[in-house]
Design an enzyme around this catalytic site. Structure first.
Site, PDB file in Angstrom:
ATOM      1  N   THR A  22       1.743  12.117 -16.801  1.00  0.00           N
ATOM      2  CA  THR A  22       0.771  12.067 -17.880  1.00  0.00           C
ATOM      3  C   THR A  22       0.676  13.374 -18.665  1.00  0.00           C
ATOM      4  O   THR A  22       0.998  14.454 -18.149  1.00  0.00           O
ATOM      5  CB  THR A  22      -0.623  11.755 -17.284  1.00  0.00           C
ATOM      6  OG1 THR A  22      -1.633  11.858 -18.294  1.00  0.00           O
ATOM      7  CG2 THR A  22      -0.979  12.735 -16.175  1.00  0.00           C
ATOM      8  N   ASP A  23       0.176  13.265 -19.896  1.00  0.00           N
ATOM      9  CA  ASP A  23      -0.110  14.440 -20.712  1.00  0.00           C
ATOM     10  C   ASP A  23      -1.250  15.272 -20.136  1.00  0.00           C
ATOM     11  O   ASP A  23      -1.429  16.437 -20.511  1.00  0.00           O
ATOM     12  CB  ASP A  23      -0.439  14.026 -22.144  1.00  0.00           C
ATOM     13  CG  ASP A  23      -1.613  13.064 -22.244  1.00  0.00           C
ATOM     14  OD1 ASP A  23      -1.763  12.220 -21.340  1.00  0.00           O
ATOM     15  OD2 ASP A  23      -2.362  13.138 -23.233  1.00  0.00           O
TER      16      ASP A  23
ATOM     17  N   ALA B 227      -0.968   4.280  -9.834  1.00  0.00           N
ATOM     18  CA  ALA B 227      -1.673   5.546  -9.993  1.00  0.00           C
ATOM     19  C   ALA B 227      -3.176   5.327  -9.989  1.00  0.00           C
ATOM     20  O   ALA B 227      -3.667   4.229 -10.274  1.00  0.00           O
ATOM     21  CB  ALA B 227      -1.270   6.230 -11.308  1.00  0.00           C
ATOM     22  N   TYR B 228      -3.888   6.381  -9.685  1.00  0.00           N
ATOM     23  CA  TYR B 228      -5.331   6.450  -9.871  1.00  0.00           C
ATOM     24  C   TYR B 228      -5.532   6.999 -11.280  1.00  0.00           C
ATOM     25  O   TYR B 228      -5.157   8.139 -11.566  1.00  0.00           O
ATOM     26  CB  TYR B 228      -5.945   7.366  -8.831  1.00  0.00           C
ATOM     27  CG  TYR B 228      -7.454   7.518  -8.893  1.00  0.00           C
ATOM     28  CD1 TYR B 228      -8.264   6.944  -7.924  1.00  0.00           C
ATOM     29  CD2 TYR B 228      -8.067   8.260  -9.911  1.00  0.00           C
ATOM     30  CE1 TYR B 228      -9.650   7.089  -7.962  1.00  0.00           C
ATOM     31  CE2 TYR B 228      -9.433   8.407  -9.960  1.00  0.00           C
ATOM     32  CZ  TYR B 228     -10.229   7.820  -8.986  1.00  0.00           C
ATOM     33  OH  TYR B 228     -11.594   7.969  -9.037  1.00  0.00           O
ATOM     34  N   THR B 229      -6.109   6.210 -12.181  1.00  0.00           N
ATOM     35  CA  THR B 229      -6.169   6.604 -13.593  1.00  0.00           C
ATOM     36  C   THR B 229      -7.594   6.759 -14.126  1.00  0.00           C
ATOM     37  O   THR B 229      -7.782   6.948 -15.335  1.00  0.00           O
ATOM     38  CB  THR B 229      -5.424   5.582 -14.470  1.00  0.00           C
ATOM     39  OG1 THR B 229      -6.010   4.293 -14.271  1.00  0.00           O
ATOM     40  CG2 THR B 229      -3.942   5.545 -14.116  1.00  0.00           C
TER      41      THR B 229
ATOM     42  N   TYR C 190      -8.031  14.739 -12.138  1.00  0.00           N
ATOM     43  CA  TYR C 190      -6.978  13.755 -12.402  1.00  0.00           C
ATOM     44  C   TYR C 190      -5.654  14.452 -12.726  1.00  0.00           C
ATOM     45  O   TYR C 190      -4.617  14.168 -12.112  1.00  0.00           O
ATOM     46  CB  TYR C 190      -7.398  12.843 -13.545  1.00  0.00           C
ATOM     47  CG  TYR C 190      -6.275  12.002 -14.098  1.00  0.00           C
ATOM     48  CD1 TYR C 190      -5.722  10.971 -13.350  1.00  0.00           C
ATOM     49  CD2 TYR C 190      -5.759  12.244 -15.370  1.00  0.00           C
ATOM     50  CE1 TYR C 190      -4.675  10.200 -13.851  1.00  0.00           C
ATOM     51  CE2 TYR C 190      -4.722  11.475 -15.887  1.00  0.00           C
ATOM     52  CZ  TYR C 190      -4.181  10.456 -15.123  1.00  0.00           C
ATOM     53  OH  TYR C 190      -3.154   9.704 -15.615  1.00  0.00           O
TER      54      TYR C 190
ATOM     55  N   ASP D  71       0.866  -1.175   0.000  1.00  0.00           N
ATOM     56  CA  ASP D  71       0.000   0.000   0.000  1.00  0.00           C
ATOM     57  C   ASP D  71       0.902   1.223   0.000  1.00  0.00           C
ATOM     58  O   ASP D  71       1.518   1.550   1.027  1.00  0.00           O
ATOM     59  CB  ASP D  71      -0.902  -0.021   1.236  1.00  0.00           C
ATOM     60  CG  ASP D  71      -1.784   1.219   1.342  1.00  0.00           C
ATOM     61  OD1 ASP D  71      -1.718   2.076   0.438  1.00  0.00           O
ATOM     62  OD2 ASP D  71      -2.522   1.326   2.340  1.00  0.00           O
TER      63      ASP D  71
ATOM     64  N   TRP E 126      -1.625   8.206 -23.769  1.00  0.00           N
ATOM     65  CA  TRP E 126      -2.416   7.250 -24.540  1.00  0.00           C
ATOM     66  C   TRP E 126      -1.826   5.837 -24.471  1.00  0.00           C
ATOM     67  O   TRP E 126      -1.619   5.164 -25.478  1.00  0.00           O
ATOM     68  CB  TRP E 126      -2.532   7.711 -25.995  1.00  0.00           C
ATOM     69  CG  TRP E 126      -3.272   8.994 -26.189  1.00  0.00           C
ATOM     70  CD1 TRP E 126      -3.438  10.004 -25.273  1.00  0.00           C
ATOM     71  CD2 TRP E 126      -3.935   9.424 -27.379  1.00  0.00           C
ATOM     72  NE1 TRP E 126      -4.156  11.033 -25.823  1.00  0.00           N
ATOM     73  CE2 TRP E 126      -4.485  10.715 -27.121  1.00  0.00           C
ATOM     74  CE3 TRP E 126      -4.101   8.859 -28.641  1.00  0.00           C
ATOM     75  CZ2 TRP E 126      -5.196  11.420 -28.074  1.00  0.00           C
ATOM     76  CZ3 TRP E 126      -4.812   9.576 -29.595  1.00  0.00           C
ATOM     77  CH2 TRP E 126      -5.359  10.843 -29.314  1.00  0.00           C
TER      78      TRP E 126
ATOM     79  N   LYS F 147      -2.062  14.506 -10.576  1.00  0.00           N
ATOM     80  CA  LYS F 147      -0.793  14.058 -11.148  1.00  0.00           C
ATOM     81  C   LYS F 147       0.254  15.169 -11.112  1.00  0.00           C
ATOM     82  O   LYS F 147       1.438  14.909 -10.868  1.00  0.00           O
ATOM     83  CB  LYS F 147      -1.004  13.578 -12.582  1.00  0.00           C
ATOM     84  CG  LYS F 147      -1.822  12.292 -12.705  1.00  0.00           C
ATOM     85  CD  LYS F 147      -1.116  11.095 -12.062  1.00  0.00           C
ATOM     86  CE  LYS F 147       0.092  10.651 -12.850  1.00  0.00           C
ATOM     87  NZ  LYS F 147       0.713   9.419 -12.276  1.00  0.00           N
TER      88      LYS F 147
END
Length: 294
Positions: A100-101, A59-61, A124, A35, A149, A128
């Site tokens: 992330t983008d 990650a939370y995506t 989101y 965790d 992507w 990030k």
């Protein structure tokens, strides 16, 4: 080289272990194993594994769900990164953090450089971005690697979703006015390991990685359809219908243009795979039992 991988059960985490060469020992921790929001558990894992690098793929995506669950997104994408970065600093490990983008608003029309100013559009992306800041501020040494992507034969991703929908529906509508760069998970995994091998003096603090070239979601879906027709000619693949973003409202806003400029990373590690070639190789040469979710 010893590498600890968080999120090892996910599509990227599992790919890192799969493509790692023999001289890199990957110690993977799945969500069930570790965790990453638990300070003591993270410290124990890093102390026990004694890694040179920690690659954080956890990650939370869920981009849309994050709009109604911002605290859950922040817990994994920000506060857990503080925990990882602090433990890395304590035990002398370099943190490679995948971002992330979605930290950009996508309002431009030229590839986005690593030093461009972030401006996320939703919960989101905001979570990030806070994670990026935490990694660079809290770790003794850290590298942010932004990607876009992402897809592969496991997990939930756009390519697998298209393969499923084209089997289930008579036609499939796909947004055609959002542009980005598809990224095959194995290529990103290899890039992360190559970045870990770079000399400290030549490793920038923020890098971008995506497969080369630009596509819309419709372009990616149609390329997937054409490859699927060749890979599984005995199946029927539904035709696609291009639609605008306005025709497909979602809880979270998406960047209209999120092509990442990865040219510096291509130069540093010596290769720049085309997204179309990567997709073709993945689907034509991939295992159908995984791609089709059977």
């Amino acid at each position: 080289m010893r590498v600890l991988v968080t999120g090892a059960g996910g599509q990227l985490g599992s790919a890192i272990s799969r493509v790692a060469p023999d001289d890199i020992l990957c110690v993977g921790y799945t969500r069930a194993d570790l965790d990453i929001t638990d300070d003591d558990a993270v410290r124990r894992a890093i102390k026990t594994s004694s890694p040179d690098f920690v690659i954080n793929t956890a990650a939370y995506t869920a981009v849309d769900r994050a709009e109604s669950e911002p605290e859950a997104a922040d817990a994994l994408n920000h506060r857990a990164v503080v925990t990882l970065a602090t433990a890395c600093a304590e035990f002398g490990a370099h943190l490679l953090h995948v971002s992330t983008d979605f930290v950009f608003d996508g309002m431009g029309n030229t590839p986005i450089a690593p030093d461009a100013s972030p401006k996320p559009l939703g919960a989101y992306g905001e979570s990030k971005l806070r994670g990026e800041v935490a990694a660079l501020e809290q770790a003794g040494s850290a590298t942010i690697v932004r990607t876009s992507w992402l897809y592969g034969p496991g997990g939930s991703n756009f390519v697998r979703t298209m393969l499923r929908l084209m089997q289930e529906r008579p036609s499939v509508s796909v947004v055609c006015d959002q542009l980005g760069s598809p990224t095959h998970v194995d290529g990103l995994a290899r890039a992360l390991l190559a970045i870990a091998r770079l000399d400290t003096d030549t490793r920038p603090s923020i890098l971008h990685w995506c497969d080369a070239g630009t596509a819309s979601w419709y372009d990616l879906a149609e390329a997937t359809r054409q490859a699927a027709r060749r890979r599984w000619p005995d199946k029927q693949w539904a035709p696609l219908c291009p639609i605008s973003t306005a025709d497909f409202p979602t809880p979270a806003r998406r960047p209209q243009y999120s092509v990442l400029d990865a040219s510096n990373t291509y130069q540093l590690i010596g290769y720049a795979p085309s997204w179309m070639e990567q997709l073709e190789n993945a689907l034509i040469g991939g295992a159908s039992i995984h791609w089709l979710g059977q």
